[in-house]
Design a protein around this motif. Structure first.
Motif, PDB file in Angstrom:
ATOM      1  N   SER A  35      34.781  19.036  12.619  1.00 27.09           N
ATOM      2  CA  SER A  35      36.206  19.339  12.758  1.00 27.09           C
ATOM      3  C   SER A  35      36.678  20.018  11.483  1.00 27.09           C
ATOM      4  O   SER A  35      36.086  19.845  10.413  1.00 27.09           O
ATOM      5  CB  SER A  35      37.028  18.080  13.029  1.00 27.09           C
ATOM      6  OG  SER A  35      36.926  17.161  11.960  1.00 27.09           O
ATOM      7  N   LEU A  36      37.746  20.788  11.622  1.00 29.79           N
ATOM      8  CA  LEU A  36      38.342  21.498  10.495  1.00 29.79           C
ATOM      9  C   LEU A  36      39.837  21.278  10.543  1.00 29.79           C
ATOM     10  O   LEU A  36      40.467  21.474  11.588  1.00 29.79           O
ATOM     11  CB  LEU A  36      38.027  22.996  10.569  1.00 29.79           C
ATOM     12  CG  LEU A  36      38.650  23.887   9.486  1.00 29.79           C
ATOM     13  CD1 LEU A  36      38.103  23.517   8.105  1.00 29.79           C
ATOM     14  CD2 LEU A  36      38.383  25.353   9.798  1.00 29.79           C
ATOM     15  N   ALA A  37      40.405  20.864   9.408  1.00 29.33           N
ATOM     16  CA  ALA A  37      41.845  20.616   9.337  1.00 29.33           C
ATOM     17  C   ALA A  37      42.379  21.078   7.990  1.00 29.33           C
ATOM     18  O   ALA A  37      41.636  21.169   7.009  1.00 29.33           O
ATOM     19  CB  ALA A  37      42.141  19.129   9.525  1.00 29.33           C
ATOM     20  N   GLU A  38      43.684  21.345   7.965  1.00 31.29           N
ATOM     21  CA  GLU A  38      44.397  21.571   6.710  1.00 31.29           C
ATOM     22  C   GLU A  38      45.099  20.258   6.383  1.00 31.29           C
ATOM     23  O   GLU A  38      45.769  19.681   7.236  1.00 31.29           O
ATOM     24  CB  GLU A  38      45.435  22.672   6.882  1.00 31.29           C
ATOM     25  CG  GLU A  38      46.280  22.856   5.639  1.00 31.29           C
ATOM     26  CD  GLU A  38      47.639  23.455   5.945  1.00 31.29           C
ATOM     27  OE1 GLU A  38      47.973  24.466   5.327  1.00 31.29           O
ATOM     28  OE2 GLU A  38      48.363  22.892   6.802  1.00 31.29           O
ATOM     29  N   ALA A  39      44.928  19.781   5.158  1.00 29.64           N
ATOM     30  CA  ALA A  39      45.558  18.531   4.727  1.00 29.64           C
ATOM     31  C   ALA A  39      46.519  18.817   3.578  1.00 29.64           C
ATOM     32  O   ALA A  39      46.281  19.720   2.771  1.00 29.64           O
ATOM     33  CB  ALA A  39      44.502  17.529   4.271  1.00 29.64           C
ATOM     34  N   THR A  40      47.592  18.044   3.509  1.00 33.24           N
ATOM     35  CA  THR A  40      48.507  18.123   2.373  1.00 33.24           C
ATOM     36  C   THR A  40      48.785  16.715   1.859  1.00 33.24           C
ATOM     37  O   THR A  40      48.885  15.760   2.634  1.00 33.24           O
ATOM     38  CB  THR A  40      49.847  18.797   2.735  1.00 33.24           C
ATOM     39  OG1 THR A  40      50.451  18.093   3.811  1.00 33.24           O
ATOM     40  CG2 THR A  40      49.659  20.254   3.123  1.00 33.24           C
ATOM     41  N   VAL A  41      48.862  16.629   0.538  1.00 33.42           N
ATOM     42  CA  VAL A  41      49.228  15.386  -0.146  1.00 33.42           C
ATOM     43  C   VAL A  41      50.377  15.753  -1.084  1.00 33.42           C
ATOM     44  O   VAL A  41      50.197  16.564  -1.999  1.00 33.42           O
ATOM     45  CB  VAL A  41      48.035  14.797  -0.932  1.00 33.42           C
ATOM     46  CG1 VAL A  41      48.440  13.539  -1.673  1.00 33.42           C
ATOM     47  CG2 VAL A  41      46.861  14.516   0.012  1.00 33.42           C
ATOM     48  N   PRO A  42      51.578  15.220  -0.854  1.00 35.05           N
ATOM     49  CA  PRO A  42      52.736  15.587  -1.674  1.00 35.05           C
ATOM     50  C   PRO A  42      52.543  15.261  -3.158  1.00 35.05           C
ATOM     51  O   PRO A  42      51.817  14.321  -3.512  1.00 35.05           O
ATOM     52  CB  PRO A  42      53.877  14.747  -1.081  1.00 35.05           C
ATOM     53  CG  PRO A  42      53.443  14.441   0.304  1.00 35.05           C
ATOM     54  CD  PRO A  42      51.951  14.303   0.229  1.00 35.05           C
ATOM     55  N   ALA A  43      53.220  16.028  -3.994  1.00 38.59           N
ATOM     56  CA  ALA A  43      53.143  15.849  -5.450  1.00 38.59           C
ATOM     57  C   ALA A  43      53.391  14.392  -5.833  1.00 38.59           C
ATOM     58  O   ALA A  43      54.298  13.754  -5.310  1.00 38.59           O
ATOM     59  CB  ALA A  43      54.161  16.751  -6.139  1.00 38.59           C
ATOM     60  N   GLY A  44      52.539  13.879  -6.715  1.00 36.46           N
ATOM     61  CA  GLY A  44      52.710  12.531  -7.232  1.00 36.46           C
ATOM     62  C   GLY A  44      52.303  11.417  -6.290  1.00 36.46           C
ATOM     63  O   GLY A  44      52.537  10.247  -6.589  1.00 36.46           O
ATOM     64  N   THR A  45      51.684  11.754  -5.166  1.00 31.68           N
ATOM     65  CA  THR A  45      51.245  10.721  -4.228  1.00 31.68           C
ATOM     66  C   THR A  45      49.726  10.802  -4.045  1.00 31.68           C
ATOM     67  O   THR A  45      49.078  11.744  -4.502  1.00 31.68           O
ATOM     68  CB  THR A  45      51.944  10.832  -2.857  1.00 31.68           C
ATOM     69  OG1 THR A  45      51.501  12.022  -2.205  1.00 31.68           O
ATOM     70  CG2 THR A  45      53.457  10.846  -3.015  1.00 31.68           C
ATOM     71  N   THR A 100      51.946  19.736  -5.155  1.00 30.80           N
ATOM     72  CA  THR A 100      51.457  19.326  -3.838  1.00 30.80           C
ATOM     73  C   THR A 100      50.067  19.901  -3.631  1.00 30.80           C
ATOM     74  O   THR A 100      49.822  21.072  -3.922  1.00 30.80           O
ATOM     75  CB  THR A 100      52.412  19.814  -2.733  1.00 30.80           C
ATOM     76  OG1 THR A 100      53.652  19.126  -2.861  1.00 30.80           O
ATOM     77  CG2 THR A 100      51.843  19.565  -1.342  1.00 30.80           C
ATOM     78  N   LEU A 101      49.150  19.056  -3.162  1.00 34.20           N
ATOM     79  CA  LEU A 101      47.791  19.508  -2.855  1.00 34.20           C
ATOM     80  C   LEU A 101      47.735  19.998  -1.414  1.00 34.20           C
ATOM     81  O   LEU A 101      48.271  19.350  -0.509  1.00 34.20           O
ATOM     82  CB  LEU A 101      46.798  18.357  -2.999  1.00 34.20           C
ATOM     83  CG  LEU A 101      46.249  18.068  -4.378  1.00 34.20           C
ATOM     84  CD1 LEU A 101      45.437  16.776  -4.364  1.00 34.20           C
ATOM     85  CD2 LEU A 101      45.399  19.212  -4.878  1.00 34.20           C
ATOM     86  N   ARG A 102      47.083  21.127  -1.218  1.00 35.96           N
ATOM     87  CA  ARG A 102      46.801  21.635   0.126  1.00 35.96           C
ATOM     88  C   ARG A 102      45.330  21.992   0.142  1.00 35.96           C
ATOM     89  O   ARG A 102      44.846  22.726  -0.736  1.00 35.96           O
ATOM     90  CB  ARG A 102      47.665  22.852   0.460  1.00 35.96           C
ATOM     91  CG  ARG A 102      47.556  23.285   1.917  1.00 35.96           C
ATOM     92  CD  ARG A 102      48.588  24.346   2.270  1.00 35.96           C
ATOM     93  NE  ARG A 102      48.272  25.634   1.691  1.00 35.96           N
ATOM     94  CZ  ARG A 102      47.529  26.575   2.282  1.00 35.96           C
ATOM     95  NH1 ARG A 102      47.018  26.367   3.474  1.00 35.96           N
ATOM     96  NH2 ARG A 102      47.297  27.716   1.669  1.00 35.96           N
ATOM     97  N   PHE A 103      44.602  21.429   1.107  1.00 34.96           N
ATOM     98  CA  PHE A 103      43.161  21.671   1.143  1.00 34.96           C
ATOM     99  C   PHE A 103      42.636  21.661   2.574  1.00 34.96           C
ATOM    100  O   PHE A 103      43.280  21.138   3.481  1.00 34.96           O
ATOM    101  CB  PHE A 103      42.395  20.650   0.283  1.00 34.96           C
ATOM    102  CG  PHE A 103      42.677  19.198   0.584  1.00 34.96           C
ATOM    103  CD1 PHE A 103      41.850  18.465   1.415  1.00 34.96           C
ATOM    104  CD2 PHE A 103      43.772  18.552   0.009  1.00 34.96           C
ATOM    105  CE1 PHE A 103      42.104  17.121   1.672  1.00 34.96           C
ATOM    106  CE2 PHE A 103      44.025  17.216   0.253  1.00 34.96           C
ATOM    107  CZ  PHE A 103      43.183  16.493   1.089  1.00 34.96           C
ATOM    108  N   LEU A 104      41.481  22.281   2.749  1.00 32.84           N
ATOM    109  CA  LEU A 104      40.781  22.220   4.019  1.00 32.84           C
ATOM    110  C   LEU A 104      39.889  20.996   4.013  1.00 32.84           C
ATOM    111  O   LEU A 104      39.289  20.661   2.985  1.00 32.84           O
ATOM    112  CB  LEU A 104      39.942  23.476   4.242  1.00 32.84           C
ATOM    113  CG  LEU A 104      40.719  24.782   4.357  1.00 32.84           C
ATOM    114  CD1 LEU A 104      39.751  25.949   4.517  1.00 32.84           C
ATOM    115  CD2 LEU A 104      41.700  24.735   5.525  1.00 32.84           C
ATOM    116  N   CYS A 105      39.797  20.342   5.146  1.00 27.29           N
ATOM    117  CA  CYS A 105      38.961  19.162   5.302  1.00 27.29           C
ATOM    118  C   CYS A 105      38.049  19.385   6.501  1.00 27.29           C
ATOM    119  O   CYS A 105      38.519  19.585   7.613  1.00 27.29           O
ATOM    120  CB  CYS A 105      39.833  17.927   5.516  1.00 27.29           C
ATOM    121  SG  CYS A 105      38.886  16.426   5.736  1.00 27.29           S
ATOM    122  N   CYS A 106      36.762  19.368   6.243  1.00 22.36           N
ATOM    123  CA  CYS A 106      35.753  19.534   7.282  1.00 22.36           C
ATOM    124  C   CYS A 106      35.049  18.192   7.468  1.00 22.36           C
ATOM    125  O   CYS A 106      34.630  17.588   6.482  1.00 22.36           O
ATOM    126  CB  CYS A 106      34.728  20.544   6.797  1.00 22.36           C
ATOM    127  SG  CYS A 106      34.357  21.818   7.940  1.00 22.36           S
TER     128      CYS A 106
END
Length: 119
Positions: A35-45, A100-106
């Motif tokens: 599977s392939l997804a875009e993930a985000t983790v807000p700043a400071g979390t 904020t982190l934005r990354f692909l998750c496979c």
């Protein structure tokens, strides 16, 4: 042929607390092995520390900076970094304050809520 547009995918929150948009997975394509997804983790979390019994993961950082922890080892991460998270490895990613982190998750096999375990 299957082509999915990222902007057409509705976001949802995973068991670890990250927000993802599934780009290609069993819910929107004839996917069998990954599977392939875009993930985000807000700043400071951070995501909640967890592991997967079945899935191996790759993270590929697109935007932001943070700290990746895998089995007690930590390292700063940023755009262009590719991270291997072995099956059964405890892991957590934390976004730096103001970034904020934005990354692909496979995931292989594909991500499933049922394969996410906590302490």
């Amino acid at each position: 042929m299957t082509i999915n547009q990222l902007s057409a995918q509705a976001p949802f929150t995973t068991k670890d607390g990250s927000t993802i948009r599934s780009i290609l997975d069993r819910t929107n394509a004839p996917v069998e092995m990954q599977s392939l997804a875009e993930a985000t983790v807000p700043a400071g979390t951070a995501t909640q520390r967890h592991y997967h019994k079945v899935s191996e993961e790759f993270y590929f950082i697109l935007e932001g900076h943070g700290l990746m922890e895998i089995n007690g080892e930590t390292q700063n991460v940023g755009p262009g970094d590719a991270i291997l998270i072995p099956r059964t490895a405890w892991h957590q990613i934390t976004a730096n304050a103001g970034s904020t982190l934005r990354f692909l998750c496979c995931c292989a096999p594909p991500y499933a809520h049922e394969d996410t375990y906590f302490e």
